[in-house]
Design a protein around this motif. Structure first.
Motif, mmCIF file in Angstrom:
data_model
loop_
_atom_site.group_PDB
_atom_site.id
_atom_site.type_symbol
_atom_site.label_atom_id
_atom_site.label_comp_id
_atom_site.label_asym_id
_atom_site.label_seq_id
_atom_site.Cartn_x
_atom_site.Cartn_y
_atom_site.Cartn_z
ATOM 1 N N CYS A 1 0.939 -1.226 0.013
ATOM 2 C CA CYS A 1 -0.056 -0.051 0.034
ATOM 3 C C CYS A 1 0.981 1.356 0.016
ATOM 4 O O CYS A 1 2.053 1.315 0.373
ATOM 5 C CB CYS A 1 -0.957 0.104 1.230
ATOM 6 N N MET A 2 0.196 2.259 -0.672
ATOM 7 C CA MET A 2 0.889 3.607 -0.378
ATOM 8 C C MET A 2 -0.157 4.538 0.112
ATOM 9 O O MET A 2 -1.341 4.672 -0.284
ATOM 10 C CB MET A 2 1.050 4.164 -1.860
ATOM 11 N N VAL A 3 0.167 5.278 1.175
ATOM 12 C CA VAL A 3 -0.689 6.058 1.996
ATOM 13 C C VAL A 3 -0.502 7.489 1.474
ATOM 14 O O VAL A 3 0.095 8.293 2.077
ATOM 15 C CB VAL A 3 -0.706 6.104 3.392
ATOM 16 N N THR B 1 -11.336 2.344 3.485
ATOM 17 C CA THR B 1 -9.898 1.967 3.314
ATOM 18 C C THR B 1 -9.956 0.459 3.548
ATOM 19 O O THR B 1 -10.849 -0.114 3.650
ATOM 20 C CB THR B 1 -9.097 2.499 4.810
ATOM 21 N N THR C 1 -5.221 1.410 5.151
ATOM 22 C CA THR C 1 -4.513 2.075 4.006
ATOM 23 C C THR C 1 -5.309 2.206 2.837
ATOM 24 O O THR C 1 -6.507 1.434 2.675
ATOM 25 C CB THR C 1 -3.337 1.412 3.514
ATOM 26 N N TYR C 2 -5.018 3.010 1.730
ATOM 27 C CA TYR C 2 -6.002 3.306 0.664
ATOM 28 C C TYR C 2 -5.848 2.210 -0.113
ATOM 29 O O TYR C 2 -5.096 1.364 -0.069
ATOM 30 C CB TYR C 2 -5.536 4.726 -0.049
ATOM 31 N N ASN D 1 -5.359 0.395 -3.949
ATOM 32 C CA ASN D 1 -4.525 0.712 -5.163
ATOM 33 C C ASN D 1 -5.157 0.352 -6.319
ATOM 34 O O ASN D 1 -5.541 -0.660 -6.500
ATOM 35 C CB ASN D 1 -3.181 0.236 -4.909
ATOM 36 N N SER E 1 -3.243 5.489 -5.820
ATOM 37 C CA SER E 1 -3.696 5.315 -4.149
ATOM 38 C C SER E 1 -4.800 6.354 -4.009
ATOM 39 O O SER E 1 -4.685 7.415 -3.930
ATOM 40 C CB SER E 1 -2.515 5.431 -3.286
ATOM 41 N N THR F 1 -8.982 6.857 -1.950
ATOM 42 C CA THR F 1 -10.073 6.600 -1.049
ATOM 43 C C THR F 1 -11.367 7.644 -1.356
ATOM 44 O O THR F 1 -11.168 8.430 -2.096
ATOM 45 C CB THR F 1 -9.688 6.931 0.430
ATOM 46 N N SER G 1 -1.058 11.407 -5.885
ATOM 47 C CA SER G 1 -1.841 9.858 -5.447
ATOM 48 C C SER G 1 -1.230 8.834 -6.398
ATOM 49 O O SER G 1 -1.444 7.535 -6.266
ATOM 50 C CB SER G 1 -3.325 9.811 -6.004
ATOM 51 N N ASP H 1 1.803 6.384 -8.490
ATOM 52 C CA ASP H 1 3.066 5.903 -8.467
ATOM 53 C C ASP H 1 3.431 5.660 -9.720
ATOM 54 O O ASP H 1 2.886 4.523 -10.487
ATOM 55 C CB ASP H 1 3.442 4.760 -7.511
#
Length: 354
Positions: free
Chosen positions: A12-14, A215, A220-221, A223, A241, A243, A338, A340
């Motif tokens: 995950c990436m917050v 979440t 976490t959010y 992906n 990432s 929500t 948001s 990556d």
């Protein structure tokens, strides 16, 4: 659709996406329920998280089935089927959807149009979803047939009375279909119910149309994978990432055939009668309304980079457009924050649009 591949990953990436975040404090949940159903001519994947997951799953499926029964042009007795057969219909149950379609049509100068079904049929794309449909059997239709269909396309041919809750047309050959907005609308209706429940997180995907709430179980959010428009179905060039938002993508890669070295896809330009040829391979819209995300992603695919970005900015939504030179354009720092991005190895270049 067509469009976007969703990947809910364990890593995950917050990273915040301000335009989509509600600012709620979600707690991780232990329970989870998942299902896959077929409706609206496509596969819907549902993932619910939280104490209410099992009991909410059937309810969520029912909402999606009910919306298909209400708005699918293929479904006997639906509002749209009734309109297409009798040229008048009671739209009071979906007046919000029709009004949104009308507004986006106006703001996009006709690039988004729910009356393109005559053109879709001429090209043969109306058969998408049929069990025996082979898209490679399609060919470019005769110009005369395209011109004939074009004569019956245009939302100005609809008489919409929101106060009376009616829609009609004097031309008996005007045909409506909501495929470019309906999946996002159905998902939005399901998410409206989910927000009233005790669930801590949810993801509903119909391939090209995705919505997330809350979440994952670790707080976490979610992906979401941004598909490589020139790769395989599961190839991605970025992860988003997110929500509490809806994401919709339109592209030239899911439903298409090739003739004489040219690609012909299912997103029709209502002005020319041909598949959109705007210099874009993919458009992605991120906002808080699934139907609006669907409509804008389609309109922007038709409009092209500059006019499409102007439309996205008018509605204050996040936008990611990929052009035929493999430039990946984004329109805000919220979108960049948001994302990556991993498309360099596939020849893509990330570019800020301003």
């Amino acid at each position: 659709m067509r469009k976007l591949t969703a990947a809910v990953l364990t890593a995950c990436m917050v990273l915040p996406l301000a335009a989509c975040s509600s600012g709620k404090d979600y707690s991780a949940a232990a329970d989870e329920a998942e299902s896959t159903i077929f409706t609206m001519g496509t596969v819907f994947s549902i993932r619910l998280l939280g104490d209410d997951a099992d009991s909410m799953l059937k309810s969520t499926e029912s909402v999606l089935y009910d919306e298909n029964d209400l708005i699918s042009w293929r479904e006997d007795g639906s509002v749209i089927s009734d309109f297409n057969s009798s040229h008048t219909a009671d739209i009071s149950q979906i007046s919000d959807l029709i009004e949104m379609a009308q507004q986006v049509n106006e703001d996009s100068e006709g690039a988004f149009d729910i009356t393109v079904l005559p053109l879709t049929k001429v090209w043969g794309f109306d058969k998408i979803g049929d069990a025996d449909f082979d898209i490679n059997s399609l060919t470019v239709p005769d110009q005369a047939d395209i011109d004939s269909a074009l004569a019956h396309v245009g939302m100005d041919k609809l008489q919409i009375d929101p106060d009376a809750g009616t829609m009609s047309a004097q031309d008996p050959d005007v045909q409506v279909e909501l495929g470019a907005i309906g999946k996002g609308y159905a998902i939005q209706k399901a998410m409206d119910s989910i927000r009233q429940s005790d669930l801590s997180g949810a993801l509903i995907s119909a391939g090209s149309s995705i919505a997330v709430y809350g979440t994952k179980q670790d707080g976490t959010y979610f992906n979401i994978g941004l598909r490589d428009p020139r790769g395989e179905e599961d190839d991605t060039i970025a992860m988003l990432s997110v929500t509490d938002c809806s994401i919709s993508s339109s592209g030239d890669y899911e439903h298409y055939f090739e003739q004489d070295g040219k690609r012909y896809h299912h997103i029709i330009d209502p002005e020319t009668g041909y598949p959109a040829d705007s210099g874009l391979m993919q458009t992605t819209i991120i906002c808080d309304d699934g139907a609006l995300a669907d409509a804008l992603s389609t309109a922007c695919m038709v409009l092209g980079l500059d006019k499409g970005m102007a439309l996205a900015n008018k509605y204050k939504v996040g936008a990611i457009f990929i052009d035929t030179d493999k430039n990946v354009w984004y329109n805000s720092n919220d979108v960049l924050g948001s994302m990556d991005f991993s498309g360099e190895d596939q020849g893509y270049k990330l570019c800020e649009y301003n």
